[in-house]
Design an enzyme around this catalytic site. Structure first.
Site, short mmCIF file in Angstrom:
data_model
loop_
_atom_site.label_atom_id
_atom_site.label_comp_id
_atom_site.label_asym_id
_atom_site.label_seq_id
_atom_site.Cartn_x
_atom_site.Cartn_y
_atom_site.Cartn_z
N GLY A 41 -7.32 23.01 26.03
CA GLY A 41 -6.20 21.97 26.87
C GLY A 41 -4.45 22.80 26.03
O GLY A 41 -5.28 22.94 24.54
N GLY A 43 -0.02 22.89 26.86
CA GLY A 43 0.81 22.37 27.83
C GLY A 43 1.78 22.88 26.73
O GLY A 43 2.30 23.01 25.54
N GLY A 44 2.89 22.03 27.20
CA GLY A 44 4.63 22.14 27.27
C GLY A 44 4.61 21.68 25.56
O GLY A 44 5.50 22.53 24.30
N PHE A 45 3.90 21.22 25.07
CA PHE A 45 4.17 20.35 23.79
C PHE A 45 2.87 20.33 22.17
O PHE A 45 3.19 19.84 21.26
CB PHE A 45 4.64 18.50 23.90
CG PHE A 45 5.81 18.53 24.40
CD1 PHE A 45 6.60 18.44 24.31
CD2 PHE A 45 6.01 18.14 26.27
CE1 PHE A 45 8.38 18.62 24.26
CE2 PHE A 45 6.85 17.61 26.79
CZ PHE A 45 7.96 17.90 25.96
N GLY A 46 1.87 21.31 23.16
CA GLY A 46 1.26 21.81 21.59
C GLY A 46 -0.22 21.55 22.34
O GLY A 46 -0.42 21.88 24.11
N THR A 48 -5.10 21.91 22.57
CA THR A 48 -5.79 20.68 21.72
C THR A 48 -7.31 21.35 21.58
O THR A 48 -7.27 22.25 22.72
CB THR A 48 -6.24 19.34 23.46
OG1 THR A 48 -5.16 18.70 23.40
CG2 THR A 48 -7.08 18.55 23.19
N LYS A 64 -5.41 17.82 18.16
CA LYS A 64 -4.63 17.50 19.08
C LYS A 64 -2.77 18.14 18.17
O LYS A 64 -2.70 17.18 17.32
CB LYS A 64 -3.81 15.82 19.67
CG LYS A 64 -4.99 15.88 20.43
CD LYS A 64 -4.79 14.28 21.22
CE LYS A 64 -5.72 13.69 22.22
NZ LYS A 64 -5.30 12.54 22.71
N ASP A 161 1.50 7.58 31.04
CA ASP A 161 1.04 8.83 31.72
C ASP A 161 -0.85 8.97 32.17
O ASP A 161 -1.03 9.83 31.45
CB ASP A 161 1.75 10.03 30.18
CG ASP A 161 1.43 11.76 31.25
OD1 ASP A 161 0.66 11.78 32.74
OD2 ASP A 161 0.94 13.01 30.92
#
Length: 173
Positions: A41, A43-46, A48, A64, A161
């Site tokens: 996975g 996304g904008g912050f990192g 996984t 992560k 979240d």
């Protein structure tokens, strides 16, 4: 297959047994302990990764990696402080339905959390494969989920979240 964690690496997949990435030369295992196997996975912050804990008989885990580079030193330092606070809270959440935190640390300009892996599927995937839940199934889901949320909240932690993509349902058997 071993996965290089260098985000600039043009070919992150490496053969088993490599200590350094054959393309960019970066050391493959984080802290000589955690070896990424597959990107699962981003996304904008990192990102996984599915990984192995080499100190624990190659037990599966999840890495992560967070990117926290800000526009200025204050933003970068604040992001690092928030990461450490969150990691310390997560370290205190010892519950059979919450993946255990194995490690958290900074390496180069990245922050890493390493947790136990949950083998199963997300609630989102379950909904997609089975369709909408009927009332008894919703009740059973809530009966399993609400005590975990109560446990988390009782430790002054608020999960900001919660969504079907982040609720993992363990595979039994």
């Amino acid at each position: 297959m071993i996965y290089c964690l260098n985000p600039a690496c043009p070919h992150p997949k490496n053969p088993d047994g490599n200590v350094h990435c054959q393309y960019c030369g970066v050391r493959i295992a984080l802290r000589d302990r955690f070896k990424a196997l597959k990107l699962i996975g981003q996304g904008g912050f990192g990102r996984t990764y599915l990984a192995e804990d080499l100190d624990n008989r190659n037990k599966p885990c999840v890495i992560k990696r967070f990117t926290y580079q800000g526009a200025d030193n204050y933003a970068t330092e604040k992001a690092r402080q928030l990461f450490e606070q969150e990691a310390e809270r997560l370290d205190q959440l010892v519950h059979p339905q919450i993946p255990r935190l194995l490690a958290y640390f900074q390496e180069d300009t990245y922050l890493y959390l390493v947790q136990e892996v949950i083998v199963g599927q997300t609630l989102h995937a379950e909904l997609q494969s089975q369709g909408l839940f009927d009332e008894p199934k919703i009740r059973a889901l809530l009966k399993g989920l609400l005590p975990v949320l109560q446990f988390v909240h009782s430790r002054s932690v608020i999960h900001r979240d919660i969504k079907p993509d982040y609720i993992m349902r363990k595979r039994h058997g």
